[in-house]
Design an enzyme around this catalytic site. Structure first.
Site, PDB file in Angstrom:
ATOM      1  N   ALA A   1       0.831  -1.209   0.000  1.00  0.00           N
ATOM      2  CA  ALA A   1       0.000   0.000   0.000  1.00  0.00           C
ATOM      3  C   ALA A   1       0.868   1.262   0.000  1.00  0.00           C
ATOM      4  CB  ALA A   1      -0.954  -0.033   1.185  1.00  0.00           C
ATOM      5  N   ARG A   2       1.237   1.721   1.184  1.00  0.00           N
ATOM      6  CA  ARG A   2       2.115   2.875   1.303  1.00  0.00           C
ATOM      7  C   ARG A   2       3.020   2.673   2.523  1.00  0.00           C
ATOM      8  NH1 ARG A   2       1.045   3.800  -3.263  1.00  0.00           N
ATOM      9  NH2 ARG A   2       0.159   5.681  -4.176  1.00  0.00           N
TER      10      ARG A   2
ATOM     11  N   GLU B   1      10.445   6.886   0.149  1.00  0.00           N
ATOM     12  CA  GLU B   1      11.031   6.266  -1.048  1.00  0.00           C
ATOM     13  C   GLU B   1      11.240   7.314  -2.149  1.00  0.00           C
ATOM     14  OE1 GLU B   1       7.639   3.462  -1.473  1.00  0.00           O
ATOM     15  OE2 GLU B   1       7.260   4.457  -3.413  1.00  0.00           O
TER      16      GLU B   1
ATOM     17  N   HIS C   1       8.703  -0.420  -5.435  1.00  0.00           N
ATOM     18  CA  HIS C   1       7.378   0.100  -5.802  1.00  0.00           C
ATOM     19  C   HIS C   1       7.022  -0.241  -7.253  1.00  0.00           C
ATOM     20  CE1 HIS C   1       4.273   3.317  -4.498  1.00  0.00           C
ATOM     21  NE2 HIS C   1       3.724   2.435  -5.312  1.00  0.00           N
TER      22      HIS C   1
HETATM   23  C1  DGY Z   1      -0.521   3.806  -7.357  1.00  0.00           C
HETATM   24  O1  DGY Z   1      -1.037   3.846  -8.479  1.00  0.00           O
HETATM   25  O2  DGY Z   1      -0.973   4.415  -6.390  1.00  0.00           O
HETATM   26  C2  DGY Z   1       0.716   3.006  -7.226  1.00  0.00           C
HETATM   27  O3  DGY Z   1       1.110   2.849  -5.924  1.00  0.00           O
HETATM   28  C3  DGY Z   1       1.807   3.661  -8.042  1.00  0.00           C
HETATM   29  O4  DGY Z   1       2.326   2.672  -8.869  1.00  0.00           O
END
Ligand code: DGY
Length: 345
Positions: free
Chosen positions: A251-252, A281, A299
């Protein structure tokens, strides 16, 4: 709205083509379409654009940003008044203050759905890598440390009957659940609200994150990064996982207190980690690199040719739809148009 569409080109109400600024270089197909439909400038910088967007935005009608461009309230407030619409080349929009854009009556479009399967695939890759400890096994091979076959060499865990706790059961969470079920995992989840039975497909709902953590042999973070959730996977909550549980994050990075995660790995409370996302990142905490029982990806959840093209196209669709007067469904702040209509603009 007075903006109109002519000859399939995206034009503004002044009958000229929309001037679009793109803060990166999309895939070839997206570049070709943008060149065909807009007066476009691709602005690729080594670092995220930051404050420079304020000056650069002058004279453009629309901006398509990348997910590492931060558009906070202050920056949005200072964007050129010529900007009528924003889009992001991502489904996540934690880097954009959408409320501030709404206050400025700027529609914001993102790229949902088209990346769901690709991100779910990467989640399964990380789940498998964490369970089977493939990164440390591969490192041993590359370092010439692969000795005789032995019954206890490179042991991981089977996925069958492992309890997978999914935190955030949106589109991506559900796609992960269906893949994990095919591997025999028992799916549990916590979400703001319980899914309907047909969407749940046998997954067990937990009405609190804490309850989910306590049953997660494999804990997978799929929740959006909101101010309420940032840092929520902290030392206290990591301690609620079964001893030796594995943690995967697609996710993040800012949902996790990374120092607490490193400590939990050190103590063996977390047995393995797989992550595609990090705080700050691409300048990640150096301690990540010392974790041997971790699989680290830069990512790449949505990084396939097909998906990145679909994302770029969807972002362009959004911008185009603004000028055609019928906003597309990937609009994050429909209130903007309600305000526009009320004020008779
Ligand atoms: C998004 O689309 O939010 C992804 O994390 C970026 O690749």
């Amino acid at each position: 709205m007075r903006d109109i569409e002519m000859n399939s080109k995206t034009v503004t109400n002044a009958n000229r083509r929309c001037r679009l600024l793109v803060t990166g270089i999309p895939t070839d197909a997206v570049v070709d379409r943008a060149v065909d439909e807009f007066d476009v400038q691709f602005w690729r910088e080594t670092d995220p654009i930051g404050d420079r967007l304020v000056e650069k935005s002058s004279g453009f009608d629309a901006v398509l940003v990348m997910p590492d461009d931060k558009l906070d309230r202050d920056l949005i407030g200072r964007l050129s008044p010529s900007i009528k619409v924003l889009a992001t080349h991502s489904v996540g929009y934690d880097h954009i203050d959408v409320a501030a854009a709404t206050a400025r009556r700027l529609p914001v479009f993102n790229t949902p759905d088209v990346l769901t399967d690709a991100v779910a695939d990467i989640a399964l890759f990380l789940i498998l890598a964490a369970a089977r400890r493939t990164t440390s096994a591969e490192v041993a091979l590359r370092n010439g440390e692969w000795g005789r076959w032995a019954p206890t060499l490179f042991l991981g865990r089977s996925l069958d009957r492992q309890r997978l706790g999914i935190f955030g059961m949106g589109r991506i969470g559900m796609a992960i659940a269906s893949r994990a079920s095919a591997f025999g995992m028992l799916v549990h989840y916590h979400n703001r609200s319980r899914l309907s039975v047909d969407k749940e497909r046998g997954a067990q709902f937990h009405d609190s994150l804490e309850s989910l953590l306590s049953v997660s042999d494999m804990f997978c973070i799929c929740a959006p990064s909101t101010p309420q959730l940032r840092g929520i996977i902290d030392a206290k909550r990591l301690a609620m996982l079964p001893f030796g549980a594995m943690v995967v994050n697609i996710a993040r990075g800012d949902l996790v207190d990374e120092a607490a995660l490193f400590a939990a790995v050190q103590e063996g409370r977390v047995g393995a980690v797989g992550t595609d996302v990090y705080r700050g990142e691409p300048n990640i905490d150096a301690r990540w690199l010392d974790l041997t029982n971790a699989t680290l990806l830069p990512h790449i959840g949505s990084a396939t040719h097909e998906v990145r093209t679909a994302m770029g196209m969807l972002a362009l669709d959004g911008i185009h739809s603004h000028f055609s007067g019928v906003p597309a469904a990937n609009l994050l702040n429909p209130q903007v148009y309600a305000v526009t209509r009320r004020s008779g603009d």
